[in-house]
Design a protein around this motif. Structure first.
Motif, mmCIF file in Angstrom:
data_model
loop_
_atom_site.group_PDB
_atom_site.id
_atom_site.type_symbol
_atom_site.label_atom_id
_atom_site.label_comp_id
_atom_site.label_asym_id
_atom_site.label_seq_id
_atom_site.Cartn_x
_atom_site.Cartn_y
_atom_site.Cartn_z
ATOM 1 N N GLY A 1 -1.824 -6.268 8.774
ATOM 2 C CA GLY A 1 -1.146 -5.042 8.354
ATOM 3 C C GLY A 1 -0.928 -4.131 9.545
ATOM 4 N N GLY A 2 0.173 -3.404 9.531
ATOM 5 C CA GLY A 2 0.504 -2.466 10.611
ATOM 6 C C GLY A 2 1.972 -2.595 10.948
ATOM 7 N N SER A 3 2.782 -1.665 10.397
ATOM 8 C CA SER A 3 4.227 -1.600 10.709
ATOM 9 C C SER A 3 4.977 -2.883 10.389
ATOM 10 C CB SER A 3 4.440 -1.220 12.184
ATOM 11 O OG SER A 3 4.022 0.117 12.395
ATOM 12 N N VAL A 4 4.502 -3.642 9.388
ATOM 13 C CA VAL A 4 5.279 -4.823 8.974
ATOM 14 C C VAL A 4 6.562 -4.324 8.315
ATOM 15 C CG1 VAL A 4 5.334 -6.869 7.476
ATOM 16 C CG2 VAL A 4 3.181 -6.180 8.576
ATOM 17 N N GLU B 1 -7.170 5.094 7.414
ATOM 18 C CA GLU B 1 -6.908 6.507 7.084
ATOM 19 C C GLU B 1 -8.130 7.130 6.413
ATOM 20 O OE1 GLU B 1 -3.195 5.829 5.049
ATOM 21 O OE2 GLU B 1 -2.198 5.526 6.978
ATOM 22 N N LYS C 1 -0.002 4.268 -0.374
ATOM 23 C CA LYS C 1 -0.670 5.489 0.110
ATOM 24 C C LYS C 1 -0.424 6.631 -0.882
ATOM 25 C CE LYS C 1 0.241 3.779 4.680
ATOM 26 N NZ LYS C 1 -0.109 3.955 6.052
ATOM 27 N N LEU D 1 -0.214 -6.890 4.625
ATOM 28 C CA LEU D 1 -0.459 -5.617 3.937
ATOM 29 C C LEU D 1 0.604 -4.667 4.472
ATOM 30 C CD1 LEU D 1 -2.074 -3.592 2.247
ATOM 31 C CD2 LEU D 1 -3.855 -3.616 3.965
ATOM 32 N N VAL D 2 1.447 -4.175 3.567
ATOM 33 C CA VAL D 2 2.635 -3.428 3.989
ATOM 34 C C VAL D 2 2.557 -1.994 3.479
ATOM 35 C CG1 VAL D 2 5.155 -3.436 3.995
ATOM 36 C CG2 VAL D 2 3.917 -5.602 3.743
ATOM 37 N N GLY D 3 2.652 -1.041 4.384
ATOM 38 C CA GLY D 3 2.627 0.368 3.998
ATOM 39 C C GLY D 3 4.034 0.882 3.741
ATOM 40 N N ALA D 4 4.567 1.636 4.720
ATOM 41 C CA ALA D 4 5.851 2.331 4.534
ATOM 42 C C ALA D 4 6.954 1.442 3.935
ATOM 43 C CB ALA D 4 6.306 2.904 5.873
ATOM 44 N N GLU E 1 -5.906 -4.680 10.462
ATOM 45 C CA GLU E 1 -4.906 -3.627 10.671
ATOM 46 C C GLU E 1 -5.276 -2.813 11.909
ATOM 47 O OE1 GLU E 1 -2.694 -2.484 6.856
ATOM 48 O OE2 GLU E 1 -4.488 -1.268 6.912
ATOM 49 N N SER F 1 -1.309 0.478 15.248
ATOM 50 C CA SER F 1 -0.084 -0.140 14.745
ATOM 51 C C SER F 1 0.375 0.498 13.428
ATOM 52 C CB SER F 1 -0.349 -1.632 14.562
ATOM 53 O OG SER F 1 0.743 -2.222 13.948
ATOM 54 N N ILE F 2 -0.574 1.094 12.710
ATOM 55 C CA ILE F 2 -0.242 1.628 11.388
ATOM 56 C C ILE F 2 0.704 2.827 11.508
ATOM 57 C CG2 ILE F 2 -1.199 2.785 9.352
ATOM 58 C CD1 ILE F 2 -3.648 1.002 9.649
ATOM 59 N N GLY F 3 1.858 2.703 10.906
ATOM 60 C CA GLY F 3 2.822 3.807 10.862
ATOM 61 C C GLY F 3 3.498 4.128 12.187
ATOM 62 N N HIS G 1 -9.829 1.317 4.607
ATOM 63 C CA HIS G 1 -8.560 1.634 5.288
ATOM 64 C C HIS G 1 -8.804 2.666 6.389
ATOM 65 C CE1 HIS G 1 -4.473 2.871 6.092
ATOM 66 N NE2 HIS G 1 -4.089 1.753 5.488
ATOM 67 N N ASN H 1 0.862 -1.188 0.000
ATOM 68 C CA ASN H 1 0.000 0.000 0.000
ATOM 69 C C ASN H 1 0.894 1.231 0.000
ATOM 70 O OD1 ASN H 1 -1.803 2.046 0.413
ATOM 71 N ND2 ASN H 1 -2.252 1.520 2.559
HETATM 72 C C1 PEP Z 1 -1.192 0.518 5.949
HETATM 73 O O1 PEP Z 1 -1.397 1.718 5.976
HETATM 74 O O2 PEP Z 1 -1.963 -0.252 5.366
HETATM 75 C C2 PEP Z 1 -0.005 0.020 6.642
HETATM 76 C C3 PEP Z 1 0.056 -1.243 6.923
HETATM 77 O O3 PEP Z 1 0.971 0.949 6.940
HETATM 78 P P1 PEP Z 1 2.385 0.720 7.672
HETATM 79 O O4 PEP Z 1 2.943 -0.581 7.185
HETATM 80 O O5 PEP Z 1 3.211 1.886 7.242
HETATM 81 O O6 PEP Z 1 2.102 0.693 9.123
#
Ligand code: PEP
Length: 241
Positions: A200-203, A96, A8, A221-224, A163, A167-169, A94, A6
């Protein structure tokens, strides 16, 4: 296993070359049983569609309007338009977007509309820190699933992404035992025992060694970390090592 990136609101055309390594990696490991899905900003779906042609990598959108028809909705994009430029998947619900006003009912309309068009859904659910501290996690997840999937009989095109909002970000991940129980709690809500549930969340490339020990999880699910091709490849590699 699913590995969903993801992006973003990050990314531009000139940065897409960094994905050559991901393509090479995905081609080399074609036979392994994992699915890579990139969900970039809508502006990059078509360029990536061309880049990923003849590769096993799929594309997804990050949100859409609930109407499957064209309409006077300035600034919006619907599922049909996302599919037209190459998306097969769509992230909905999501946190956000929930934080900026989307509620479960609206998410339900978006899911129905996207399913009608033929997209597969990555449906995000998760509790806030306050809800967790008040022991409301199970109730929140149950409600999000109940309302978000209301009226949807066939759930085979839906992947759940658990998620936790806290935990996200943030760099924080749940305790592994909590995470395992919550994934099992979510799985139990579905008749189909092979319902896919992602975390998902800070993976990242450091905590994946812990997270991969959760047997019940079907992917991440991977963000940053997904914005850096090397880190994203590392996450996939380490999952299998
Ligand atoms: C996300 O926003 O879906 C997410 C998992 O973000 P992050 O990995 O950056 O925490």
């Amino acid at each position: 296993m699913y590995f969903v990136a993801n992006w973003k609101m990050f990314g531009d055309l000139k940065g897409l070359n960094s994905l050559n390594d991901v393509i090479k990696f995905a081609m080399k490991n074609k036979r392994k049983n994992f699915k890579v899905i990139y969900c970039p900003p809508s502006t990059l779906i078509f360029p990536l569609f061309k880049k990923f042609k003849n590769t096993p990598i799929d594309l997804g959108g990050q949100n859409s309007h609930e109407s499957e028809n064209y309409g006077p909705y300035t600034g919006s994009i619907n599922s049909k338009m996302l599919m037209d430029v190459g998306a097969k998947y769509l992230i909905l619900g999501h946190s956000e977007n929930r934080q900026s006003g989307e509620n479960d009912r609206l998410i339900n309309l978006k899911i129905k509309s996207a399913l009608k068009i033929g997209l597969k859904i990555i449906f995000c659910i998760g509790e806030t820190l306050k809800e967790k501290q008040n022991n409301k996690t199970n109730q929140i997840l149950s409600n999000q699933i109940k309302i978000g999937l209301n009226g949807i009989k066939n759930k085979s095109k839906i992947i759940i992404a658990y998620e936790p909002v806290w935990s996200i970000g943030t760099g924080l991940i749940p305790k592994l035992s909590d995470l395992n129980s919550l994934i099992l709690f979510i799985k139990k809500k579905f008749k189909n025992k092979s319902q896919k549930i992602l975390y998902g969340g800070s993976v990242n490339e450091n905590n994946i060694n812990q997270l991969k020990t959760i047997n019940s999880v079907d992917g991440f699910l991977v963000g940053a970390a997904s914005q850096d091709a090397k880190k994203f490849i590392d996450i996939i590699k380490k999952t299998y090592n």
